[in-house]
Design a protein around this motif. Structure first.
Motif, PDB file in Angstrom:
ATOM      1  N   ILE B  12       0.194  13.192  -4.051  1.00 22.54           N
ATOM      2  CA  ILE B  12      -0.118  12.515  -5.318  1.00 22.54           C
ATOM      3  C   ILE B  12       1.143  12.419  -6.179  1.00 22.54           C
ATOM      4  N   LEU B  13       1.946  13.494  -6.150  1.00 21.82           N
ATOM      5  CA  LEU B  13       3.183  13.505  -6.962  1.00 21.82           C
ATOM      6  C   LEU B  13       4.240  12.557  -6.401  1.00 21.82           C
ATOM      7  N   LEU B  14       4.122  12.218  -5.126  1.00 19.85           N
ATOM      8  CA  LEU B  14       5.052  11.256  -4.526  1.00 19.85           C
ATOM      9  C   LEU B  14       4.569   9.816  -4.723  1.00 19.85           C
ATOM     10  N   GLY B  15       3.394   9.677  -5.315  1.00 14.16           N
ATOM     11  CA  GLY B  15       2.871   8.331  -5.556  1.00 14.16           C
ATOM     12  C   GLY B  15       2.252   7.699  -4.323  1.00 14.16           C
ATOM     13  N   GLN B  16       1.966   8.529  -3.310  1.00 17.00           N
ATOM     14  CA  GLN B  16       1.395   7.958  -2.084  1.00 17.00           C
ATOM     15  C   GLN B  16      -0.123   7.866  -2.156  1.00 17.00           C
ATOM     16  N   VAL B  17      -0.713   8.674  -3.016  1.00 18.57           N
ATOM     17  CA  VAL B  17      -2.169   8.695  -3.152  1.00 18.57           C
ATOM     18  C   VAL B  17      -2.513   8.637  -4.629  1.00 18.57           C
ATOM     19  N   VAL B  18      -3.495   7.815  -4.980  1.00 19.40           N
ATOM     20  CA  VAL B  18      -3.950   7.734  -6.366  1.00 19.40           C
ATOM     21  C   VAL B  18      -4.999   8.822  -6.601  1.00 19.40           C
TER      22      VAL B  18
END
Lengths: 413, 413
Positions: B12-18
């Motif tokens: 989530i912190l890498l922006g891969q999952v909302v």
């Protein structure tokens, strides 16, 4: 460099809005080599925001705040941060000019609360808002940098991409650069793509390969961590070749802000060809999608929306006997729609779309059944598709399939 | 009752999952009358999670944790929380039975790391996972309740809906329910709306009034905190009346999932009227928007996309002399487009759109200049608009203005 993201907005805590801004900013910061350690969301409440700011200030070097820059009293991010870092708010001249211009053009009277949107910290840097009125702010305290961005994604994204990114790169140059390249694919699902590239994705550490699924397309972001750009490009080239060897037939273009319609419009311009369309279930969406691309007028003069059978007969002059014999969801109808549209408008190519968007079946054919016709000077063909999910997804799938059909035809020319 | 939600996961912190889990849980807790004060996201890192737990324990009565319950070593939520609250982990008998059954049925050998998924706190309550293997956990410490849920939404949602919700209702019966209603407005900006309702918004505490701006519209969510539904509806009715007294002329409908096009299609159905359109700058977007609404075929048979001047002449049979004299961005052109489209298609109403989408001016008129024509059986009129921002916003603004024009015309009928 430790960063964190704070989204401000009671609507997120009520579950009314998904915090996609945090996702977007996280992805972008990763690109810049800046690591994100926390996301937080807090409501429109000054005390709780201030307490969160204090924690963030202590543990992070960069705090990105999203939301709460608008004109109303519950938009309190700017005031709370200004107070916390001890900055006065002053009017940003450029922002004020844009604000005045907006209301002059819109012929509306500006209410005074709008002025709040163009206030900036006295020692801060204002970021222009290309798609809204509230400016962004960058401010560096003795320990921590603060970046304030507007809440609506349609404002936050362009502001970050066109202004925030360059600013952060300049202020926080990272020894290792991340260089990335986005490859775009149409016609293959994410799980299939990842399965075909499994070995490559597992073995590969530099560049990394990150798949991302969007409606009806998949992108792969290759990110190389390097000290100079030239060696980065070499690494990316090598991985790209290995990827395209496996799944090259689905690749259609590069870039985060690219699209299938942009690629098609460019190809049409290059080949000096004009296109028209006759749309039933898509009801104008294919043509509107082409016209998303600035410069579309060079390759598109107009076309038809023939939603009902009667308009296929009247506007496209299709023989009622043909429609009675084969139905409107048929190869024959799709071919006649494309052929007649091409002839009437006098274009090089014509696409046609006829099928079942749902929610109920049509002519005994299930939801998702779509025929797409393609007429050129030399031939007319129609292709059968079976799309899934709901009405809006079926229609979008049809538009994308039509664009890809035209793209492949133009490339083969 | 103060609650907060912590999602655990580096992705989530890498922006891969909302972080849609936070959205879902927030909505569900609001339904139960439990207020959510914070969302946080932290990576798969025990120290940072523990520090966040400490903060949460101090400020909240209920902490919902999502993610990190799986079999791999980076799934550390359960261990960190157990250690923090001083609980031993023991095997959950029912969970173990399900786990064994799964591997027997799948004819696969169970690796020992899977056993981690069925460990529960010795004084905790296990929540069954109907769609996966990792059980959930509820644990009440002397000060704070902890609810641990799995990360995949396909597991978290059924677990919460079928087990978590009943458990929370039983453990924390709330005297108060939250009942809300969404009012939708077109034609007034957020800042203007809020200015006109300033007194009401400031004085009003139950229900609360929360404005939210979307592209080209504003919604107000009224939320009443009540003990029973009937008194909630009464409170909402009263506040709604007060709001509509001020800004009722811009109100067009209710509901989060409503839209201007849905309201227009419904009105057309009720009045048994059919509509057509001739679109230049919008290039089919108005018609495609109407067809978003299921059931549109009853009120819309088809229409025209006349992007270039030549197609205004050919498809709409507009006199070239008129276009030469007045230009295509003109009242005369908009009226001719609407009138001719209505006649050709044989509809009750026809809308026309002609103007400058940008990025460059046209016929000496600035970007954003748009004429919208409206032809009915009795008259044809054209209206001039000056929209702002970029190409795509100008086109969307024109579509929305056309919908509202038609809505008002139908209401006045």
């Amino acid at each position: 460099m430790k960063a964190e993201i704070i989204a401000v907005g009671t609507e997120i805590l009520l579950g009314q809005v998904v915090n996609t801004n945090a996702t977007f900013i996280s992805e972008e910061l990763a690109d810049l080599g800046i690591e994100v350690y926390y996301h937080s969301v807090v409501g429109d409440n000054p005390e709780r925001l201030e307490s969160l700011l204090k924690t963030a200030d202590n543990r992070s070097d960069l705090v990105v705040l999203c939301g709460g820059l608008g004109p109303t009293t519950d938009d309190l991010t700017k005031d709370v941060v200004a107070k916390y870092v001890g900055q006065n708010l002053v009017e940003d001249v450029a922002g004020r000019k844009e604000l005045d211009l907006f209301f002059t053009r819109a012929k509306r009277k500006m209410t005074s609360n709008n002025l709040r949107q163009v206030l900036v910290f006295e020692d801060g840097i204002a970021l222009p808002n290309e798609t809204g009125l509230a400016i962004g702010i960058f401010y560096q305290s003795s320990t921590t940098a603060f970046l304030l961005l507007p809440g609506p994604p349609s404002e936050l994204r362009p502001m970050f991409l066109h202004h925030g990114k360059a600013l952060l790169t300049e202020k926080f140059p990272q020894a290792d650069k991340l260089i990335s390249r986005v490859l775009r694919f149409y016609g293959i699902g994410e799980s299939q793509l990842v399965t075909q590239l499994a070995d490559l994705i597992e073995e590969q550490t530099n560049p990394t390969i990150a798949p991302y699924a969007k409606p009806n397309e998949v992108t792969l972001r290759l990110t190389a961590k390097v000290q100079d750009e030239i060696s980065g490009i070499k690494l990316l080239d090598k991985t790209e070749s290995a990827i395209l060897e496996e799944v090259g037939e689905y690749f259609y273009g590069y870039g985060e802000e690219n699209s299938l319609e942009a690629v098609v419009v460019k190809l049409l311009q290059e080949k000096k060809c004009r296109v028209t369309a006759a749309e039933s279930l898509t009801a104008g969406q294919f043509q509107a999608t082409l016209a998303n691309v600035s410069g579309a007028s060079a390759i598109f003069a107009g076309g038809f929306v023939t939603y009902a059978k009667e308009q296929k007969e009247q506007l496209l002059q299709i023989d009622p006997a043909l429609l009675d014999e084969y139905g409107v969801v048929s190869e024959e109808c799709a071919k006649a729609m494309a052929q007649n549209a091409r002839t009437i408008v006098g274009a090089d190519y014509a696409l046609s779309f006829t099928g079942v968007a749902g929610p109920t079946e049509l002519e005994g054919q299930p939801v998702g059944t779509v025929w797409i016709g393609l007429a050129s000077e030399t031939e007319v063909k129609a292709y059968l598709y079976h799309f899934t999910r709901n009405r809006s997804y079926v229609r979008h799938s049809a538009v994308m399939a039509g664009l890809d059909l035209l793209r492949r035809t133009l490339l083969a020319k």
